[in-house]
Motif scaffolding. Structure first.
Motif, short mmCIF file in Angstrom:
data_model
loop_
_atom_site.label_atom_id
_atom_site.label_comp_id
_atom_site.label_asym_id
_atom_site.label_seq_id
_atom_site.Cartn_x
_atom_site.Cartn_y
_atom_site.Cartn_z
N GLY A 21 0.82 -1.20 0.00
CA GLY A 21 0.00 0.00 0.00
C GLY A 21 0.85 1.25 0.00
N LEU A 22 2.15 1.10 -0.06
CA LEU A 22 3.06 2.24 -0.12
C LEU A 22 4.15 1.92 -1.12
CD1 LEU A 22 3.86 3.35 3.54
CD2 LEU A 22 2.79 4.70 1.78
N ASN A 23 4.65 2.93 -1.76
CA ASN A 23 5.78 2.78 -2.66
C ASN A 23 7.01 3.13 -1.85
OD1 ASN A 23 7.82 3.13 -4.50
ND2 ASN A 23 6.51 4.05 -6.03
N LEU A 24 7.83 2.14 -1.55
CA LEU A 24 8.99 2.36 -0.72
C LEU A 24 10.24 2.59 -1.56
CD1 LEU A 24 8.30 -0.31 2.02
CD2 LEU A 24 7.68 2.08 1.99
N GLU A 25 10.07 2.87 -2.81
CA GLU A 25 11.21 3.11 -3.67
C GLU A 25 11.82 4.48 -3.39
OE1 GLU A 25 10.75 2.08 -7.77
OE2 GLU A 25 9.32 0.53 -7.27
N GLU A 26 13.03 4.63 -3.84
CA GLU A 26 13.80 5.84 -3.57
C GLU A 26 13.07 7.12 -3.96
OE1 GLU A 26 18.10 7.70 -4.86
OE2 GLU A 26 17.69 5.60 -5.20
N GLU A 27 12.47 7.16 -5.13
CA GLU A 27 11.79 8.37 -5.59
C GLU A 27 10.65 8.76 -4.64
OE1 GLU A 27 9.04 9.64 -9.35
OE2 GLU A 27 10.80 8.42 -9.77
N TYR A 28 9.89 7.78 -4.21
CA TYR A 28 8.78 8.04 -3.30
C TYR A 28 9.30 8.58 -1.97
CZ TYR A 28 4.72 7.37 -0.35
OH TYR A 28 3.70 7.57 0.52
N ILE A 29 10.34 7.96 -1.45
CA ILE A 29 10.91 8.41 -0.18
C ILE A 29 11.47 9.82 -0.31
CG2 ILE A 29 12.76 7.99 1.49
CD1 ILE A 29 12.18 4.98 1.11
N MET A 30 12.12 10.10 -1.44
CA MET A 30 12.66 11.44 -1.64
C MET A 30 11.54 12.48 -1.67
SD MET A 30 15.84 11.09 -1.47
CE MET A 30 16.35 12.73 -1.92
N ASN A 31 10.41 12.15 -2.29
CA ASN A 31 9.27 13.07 -2.30
C ASN A 31 8.73 13.30 -0.89
OD1 ASN A 31 9.28 13.65 -5.05
ND2 ASN A 31 8.01 11.88 -5.52
N LEU A 32 8.71 12.27 -0.07
CA LEU A 32 8.28 12.43 1.32
C LEU A 32 9.24 13.33 2.08
CD1 LEU A 32 7.20 8.82 2.33
CD2 LEU A 32 5.73 10.79 1.95
N LEU A 33 10.52 13.13 1.85
CA LEU A 33 11.52 13.95 2.52
C LEU A 33 11.34 15.43 2.18
CD1 LEU A 33 14.72 11.77 2.11
CD2 LEU A 33 13.56 12.34 4.25
N MET A 36 8.81 17.14 4.37
CA MET A 36 9.06 17.25 5.81
C MET A 36 9.62 18.64 6.14
SD MET A 36 10.61 13.56 6.81
CE MET A 36 9.74 12.08 6.31
N PRO A 37 9.27 19.15 7.30
CA PRO A 37 9.70 20.52 7.68
C PRO A 37 11.15 20.55 8.17
CG PRO A 37 8.38 19.56 9.42
CD PRO A 37 8.37 18.57 8.28
N LEU A 38 12.09 20.32 7.26
CA LEU A 38 13.49 20.22 7.64
C LEU A 38 14.01 21.49 8.31
CD1 LEU A 38 14.93 18.29 4.57
CD2 LEU A 38 14.31 17.40 6.81
N LYS A 39 13.62 22.65 7.78
CA LYS A 39 14.09 23.91 8.37
C LYS A 39 13.60 24.04 9.81
CE LYS A 39 14.77 26.53 4.13
NZ LYS A 39 16.16 26.20 3.99
N GLU A 40 12.36 23.61 10.06
CA GLU A 40 11.84 23.65 11.44
C GLU A 40 12.63 22.69 12.33
OE1 GLU A 40 7.61 23.06 11.70
OE2 GLU A 40 7.30 24.22 9.86
N LEU A 52 18.33 15.35 11.08
CA LEU A 52 18.60 14.01 10.55
C LEU A 52 17.90 12.95 11.38
CD1 LEU A 52 20.05 12.18 8.55
CD2 LEU A 52 22.05 12.29 10.02
N ALA A 53 17.93 13.09 12.69
CA ALA A 53 17.25 12.13 13.57
C ALA A 53 15.75 12.14 13.33
CB ALA A 53 17.56 12.45 15.03
N LYS A 54 15.14 13.32 13.19
CA LYS A 54 13.69 13.40 12.95
C LYS A 54 13.30 12.79 11.61
CE LYS A 54 10.84 14.93 15.03
NZ LYS A 54 9.93 14.25 15.96
N VAL A 55 14.08 13.07 10.57
CA VAL A 55 13.80 12.49 9.26
C VAL A 55 13.90 10.97 9.33
CG1 VAL A 55 14.70 12.27 6.91
CG2 VAL A 55 14.40 14.53 7.92
N THR A 56 14.92 10.47 10.00
CA THR A 56 15.09 9.02 10.15
C THR A 56 13.90 8.42 10.89
OG1 THR A 56 17.49 9.26 10.16
CG2 THR A 56 16.61 7.22 11.05
N GLN A 57 13.46 9.07 11.96
CA GLN A 57 12.29 8.57 12.70
C GLN A 57 11.05 8.56 11.82
OE1 GLN A 57 12.15 11.28 16.01
NE2 GLN A 57 13.55 10.07 17.25
#
Length: 142
Positions: A21-33, A36-40, A52-57
């Motif tokens: 039910g999810l696309n776990l391929e690299e492109e999909y994960i990159m789009n999710l990244l 994410m509110p990286l600057k926050e 980095l820890a929050k993104v990994t979680q």
């Protein structure tokens, strides 16, 4: 590219294609990244390390949820005698922390950071085993 589990490929769209039910391929994960509110994350508690820890979680949580759903669906689709042959299905998950193996880097041993330990028993009951199995470890977020 696709993550496979139990003979099925973890590809498809986020809305339901594929076995997980999810696309776990690299492109999909990159789009999710990118969403994410990286600057926050960087501006809050610890700069780049915290981000980095929050993104990994977040990525771990997405993958763990997809795998758990896959396991539960596999159990639900088994014959009625599945639980006659099996007493439990146990899942342990976490991340492997790589500790400096690049050039000019003082290396260290990699280690496994556990984040989940649970078992499913007949009737769909889920038992959290984390404290029993990993309770003596210093584990963030638990």
């Amino acid at each position: 590219k696709g993550v496979t589990s139990g003979g099925g490929s973890a590809t498809g769209s986020a809305t339901g294609g594929g076995n997980l039910g999810l696309n776990l391929e690299e492109e999909y994960i990159m789009n999710l990244l990118k969403k994410m509110p990286l600057k926050e994350y960087q501006a809050s508690k610890g700069g780049d390390n915290y981000a980095l820890a929050k993104v990994t979680q977040n990525i771990y949580a997405l993958i763990a949820e997809a795998i758990e759903r896959q396991v539960q669906n596999a159990i639900a689709n088994q014959s009625d005698d599945f639980w006659d042959r099996t007493t439990e299905v146990t899942m342990i998950g976490g991340v492997v922390i790589n500790r400096g193996h690049g050039s000019k880097t003082e290396g260290g041993d990699d280690f496994f950071q556990p984040l989940m330990a649970k078992t499913l028993v007949k009737g769909g009951q889920e038992v959290d085993l984390f404290k029993e199995v990993f309770g003596d470890l210093s584990t963030p977020g638990r």
